[in-house]
Design a protein around this motif. Structure first.
Motif: not given
Length: 443
Positions: A222-229, A282-291, A298-299
């Motif tokens: 799961n993540g980024l652009a999902n096929p069902r959208d 509808r894009f599911m962003v993956i962005n939270s990192v520690s450093f 990732i976009f």
């Protein structure tokens, strides 16, 4: 009334869709009659070689009132009337960073300019005859296509509206595409564009392969652009006799032919070679990192892969509203030199890495190995701001067309449009030396 779209049930080798406007127009199983029901013609539209592996094979069957071959000879359109080109040697190459101010849109008071007439090539590389390369175009129009259709023999169009909605009629049906949505019309598909006023947008064209979802790797399922959208049109047709103009793009040139009927006469279809659209919200962003700031990969919404693993002919990447909660790090995009070419555009809002100058409806090009990154104001603010959870890019949608081809600008983009921002590189000139060899602790 029937919906104008359907959601895809998949976006991979297993995907196949069917739709019919008249009951029973699609043959069932192997019980195909000698003649199609309703007196229709059968036509196959192939987006890949017949013998391509099953998971890469792209084709759709169309059941239509007349086959698409019913047209007169194509004749060249005068080059003085066309701003779309594959001539990459007409303007001197430059390695410099380039930024364009917003491109002018024809107003309602000006002569009518439809979608095809308003196509302008900004930059590109490669040769459509060899099925290698890409091109970036802008469309600037104020009028709908009237009894006129267009198809591209050279490649696929990924259309990014920026100003004004588009009503796109295809052989598969109709779809409306608003700003902050994208529409992909693949090689050979005939379409017509209706606008509702002055309209502007960007187009990424690929000459080889087709767009697909990127592999997710460690991200998982799961993540980024999902096929069902992703959405594809529902079948729609018109049985109308009229003096229709068919425009064809072939080897980077434009041709036109007459035909005596609407090309949008497909009553039913099935297959996996279809036009489709996607809402960027509808894009599911993956962005939270520690450093460290994550790489822009990732976009990635869609990619057109090359034969070299991990290297794209073209990627379509967005920078949507998102939470930025990194710790111990510089948050904006890092200063960068890249083996890829990066064209950036702005649909709406304010891009966080540029304080001013980068405007919606304009663009920028950072060519292979040309350094770029945040401007002086952005650097200073990001270096002193408190590291707390922060929502960034609200009300903004920036995007990037990235390619491993080394693109060059066209004469129109480099000179004739008069939109080059000659002060662009000044945004970095104020970056001062902060080096202090006596500093022994981190501040």
């Amino acid at each position: 009334m029937k919906e104008e779209f359907k959601y895809l049930t998949g976006f991979d080798c297993e995907f196949s869709s069917t739709d019919e406007r008249c009951p029973g127009a699609l043959p069932v199983g192997q019980n195909n009659p000698q003649k199609c029901r309703y007196g229709l013609y059968t036509e196959q539209l192939s987006g890949s070689a017949f013998t391509a592996p099953r998971c890469e094979n792209k084709r759709s069957w169309l059941y239509r009132i007349r086959p698409s071959v019913v047209h007169e000879f194509f004749e060249p359109i005068q080059e003085s009337q066309v701003h779309l080109t594959h001539q990459w040697n007409q303007f001197p190459p430059t390695p410099n960073q380039i930024r364009w101010k917003p491109f002018d849109v024809p107003t309602r008071q000006e002569p009518e300019v439809d979608f095809v007439q308003g196509l302008h090539t900004l930059c590109g590389a490669g040769d459509a005859r060899m099925r290698t390369g890409v091109a970036v175009h802008i469309y600037l129009c104020n009028s709908s296509m009237k009894d006129k259709a267009f198809y591209n023999s050279d490649g696929d169009f990924l259309i990014v509206p920026q100003l004004g909605a588009l009503q796109i009629t295809t052989e598969f049906g109709k779809m409306k595409c608003e700003p902050n949505e994208i529409f992909v019309i693949q090689r050979g598909m005939r379409f017509s564009v209706t606008v509702y006023g002055p309209s502007r947008g960007y187009i990424l064209e690929v000459f080889d392969n087709h767009f697909q979802l990127p592999n997710l790797g460690p991200i998982g399922a799961n993540g980024l652009a999902n096929p069902r959208d992703f959405e594809t049109p529902s079948a729609w047709f018109e049985d109308r006799d009229a003096n229709y103009k068919m425009v064809c793009k072939f080897h980077g040139k434009m041709f036109i032919a007459n035909q005596n009927h609407s090309p949008f006469d497909v009553v039913a279809w099935h297959g996996n070679y279809v036009p489709y659209k996607y809402n960027l919200d509808r894009f599911m962003v993956i962005n939270s990192v520690s450093f460290d700031h994550c790489d822009p990969s990732i976009f990635t919404v869609l990619t057109c892969p090359s034969t070299k693993p991990g290297t794209a002919i073209a990627d379509f990447v967005i920078f949507p509203p998102r939470w930025s909660v990194q710790e111990h790090t510089f948050r904006p995009p890092y200063y960068h030199r890249n083996c890829m070419s990066e064209f950036m555009g702005l649909i709406k809002g304010h891009y966080e890495a540029k304080d001013e100058g980068f405007q919606a409806g304009g663009g920028s090009l950072h060519s292979v190995m040309m350094p770029h990154g945040p401007d002086k104001t952005c650097f200073e603010n990001a270096s002193t701001s408190k590291l707390v959870p922060e929502k960034i890019a609200e009300g903004t949608q920036a995007f990037m067309f990235e390619t491993y081809y080394s693109m060059t600008v066209t004469e129109w983009a480099g000179k004739n449009c008069r939109k080059i921002d000659s002060d662009y590189n000044k945004c970095w000139q104020g970056l001062k030396k902060n080096f202090d060899p006596t500093q022994t602790t981190q501040t």
